[in-house]
Design an enzyme around this catalytic site. Structure first.
Site, PDB file in Angstrom:
ATOM      1  N   ASP A   1      59.862  68.935  43.111  1.00 45.02           N
ATOM      2  CA  ASP A   1      61.084  69.693  42.794  1.00 45.02           C
ATOM      3  C   ASP A   1      61.541  70.630  43.898  1.00 45.02           C
ATOM      4  OD1 ASP A   1      59.269  71.913  42.544  1.00 45.02           O
ATOM      5  OD2 ASP A   1      58.979  71.419  40.419  1.00 45.02           O
TER       6      ASP A   1
ATOM      7  N   HIS B   1      53.217  64.370  46.920  1.00 41.93           N
ATOM      8  CA  HIS B   1      53.902  63.211  46.333  1.00 41.93           C
ATOM      9  C   HIS B   1      55.358  63.123  46.742  1.00 41.93           C
ATOM     10  CE1 HIS B   1      50.616  63.398  42.998  1.00 41.93           C
ATOM     11  NE2 HIS B   1      50.200  62.771  44.078  1.00 41.93           N
TER      12      HIS B   1
END
Length: 374
Positions: free
Chosen positions: A130, A152
């Site tokens: 995010d 990731h």
């Protein structure tokens, strides 16, 4: 190493973490951080207070029992079936992106940023995509730096199969231009407040829309068109299940653990092996490890780690004050860092630290009452 779907049961024969009061938890985490040179590993649980749902609830089970992730080979498949997978993925992402784009850091992000700024915990490894750790440090999300390693990847950039990259906001504009009917639908959800449920990876559930995603157009890559190639295969800069984590990222994650004196793990069940192996590496090297999380985790079976069952947002500001507003311990080895830590009066009077400890929203998802973790 490829990212595989977590299927392990988050249960162990080890007793649950002992119940601690808020003050006991604050003192325990502060004592762990006080010597400095800490690497921090975070998961989805740290972003819950920002309104981003976690993967798992307090019992370790997936929040969405029907969770079926899209695999890397499905997204990149150039057959008709792959095209359909991409239509479905990019419609879900198109509808979910505004929620991710507009999300801001919470007190945990800013508290950890203060620890980084003060050089007490100079390295963060995050499983989150995010970009909120970047925002808390006033860095551009998705840009590689030495402060935050995105294990990731990041939702903030997209690339085509030939490597042409574009920022996610620009790609959103391309999707809007190619799909005016879906742009009108998205505008209506924004106007009415009837927004779809956004998942941790920035997409939304569209099962209630039936097969209408087959009308969604994934645009051609403009850079490929300039090279006389027709190509609409795009992928976010996120590691999908079945995709290998880039070797440089994997290597850096191990270096970040090995360079630290201790490892603090926050808001994660460690269900993905890419994160769990970092905890294992710290234990192998004899480094102290503290896990701050709600509910069971994959680390519960490792006797060497200490655990606190509590959301980080309840204690993080008090923890950071307890760490920064005291003088460094006598045995602190500042030679291990590029600069001495900011502590004591210097920290308490520092305007950047003060602002960070006053910043952050607390707006957890309305329908998820128990914070969980990835």
């Amino acid at each position: 190493m490829r990212l595989s779907v977590p299927s392990i049961p988050l249960l162990s024969t080890r007793p649950p973490a002992p119940t601690r009061s808020l003050q006991e938890a604050i003192e325990r985490v502060a004592a762990f951080l006080l010597p400095g040179n800490v690497t921090i590993l975070t998961g989805a649980g740290v972003s819950v207070d920002s309104g981003i749902r976690a993967y798992r609830g307090h019992d370790g089970r997936y929040m969405n029992p029907n969770y079926k992730p899209l695999f890397y080979h499905q997204l990149m498949d150039e057959s008709r079936a792959g095209h359909t997978f991409r239509q479905r993925y990019w419609l879900r992402s198109y509808l979910g992106w505004p929620a991710i784009r507009d999300t801001t850091p919470n007190p945990t992000h800013y508290g950890l940023a203060a620890l980084q700024y003060a050089r007490v915990a100079p390295r963060i490894i995050t499983q989150n995509v995010d970009g909120l750790h970047h925002q808390a440090l006033n860095l551009r999300p998705g840009i590689k730096n030495n402060s935050v390693l995105e294990l990731h990847g990041s939702l903030h950039y997209v690339h085509c199969k030939h490597g042409h990259a574009v920022d996610r906001t620009t790609f959103q504009d391309w999707l809007s231009a190619a799909n005016p009917q879906w742009k009108a639908f998205l505008d209506e959800t924004e106007r009415t407040g009837n927004k779809p449920r956004t998942n941790p990876d920035g997409d939304v559930a569209i099962e209630h829309l039936g097969t209408s995603y087959t009308s969604f157009i994934v645009p051609q890559c403009p850079s490929c068109l300039l090279e006389d190639r027709v190509n609409s295969v795009h992928k976010p800069e996120v590691i999908f299940f079945g995709e290998s984590i880039p070797q440089p990222v994997k290597d850096q994650s191990f270096r970040d653990v090995e360079a630290a004196d201790r490892l603090l793990v926050i808001g994660t069940t460690l269900a993905t092996y890419s994160a769990f192996r970092l905890l294992k590496r710290a234990v192998e090297l004899g480094k102290p490890v503290l896990l701050l999380n709600v509910g069971p985790s994959r680390g519960d079976s490792i006797e060497e780690i200490d655990r606190i069952d509590m959301p980080s947002g309840l204690i993080i500001r008090d923890v950071v004050r307890a760490v920064l507003y005291v003088s460094p311990p006598r045995n602190y080895d500042s030679k291990k860092l590029t600069a001495a830590p900011i502590r004591g009066t210097t920290a308490s009077e520092n305007p950047v630290v003060a602002k960070m400890l006053q910043s952050g929203i607390v707006k957890p998802p309305e329908d998820d009452t128990q914070p969980g973790a990835r």
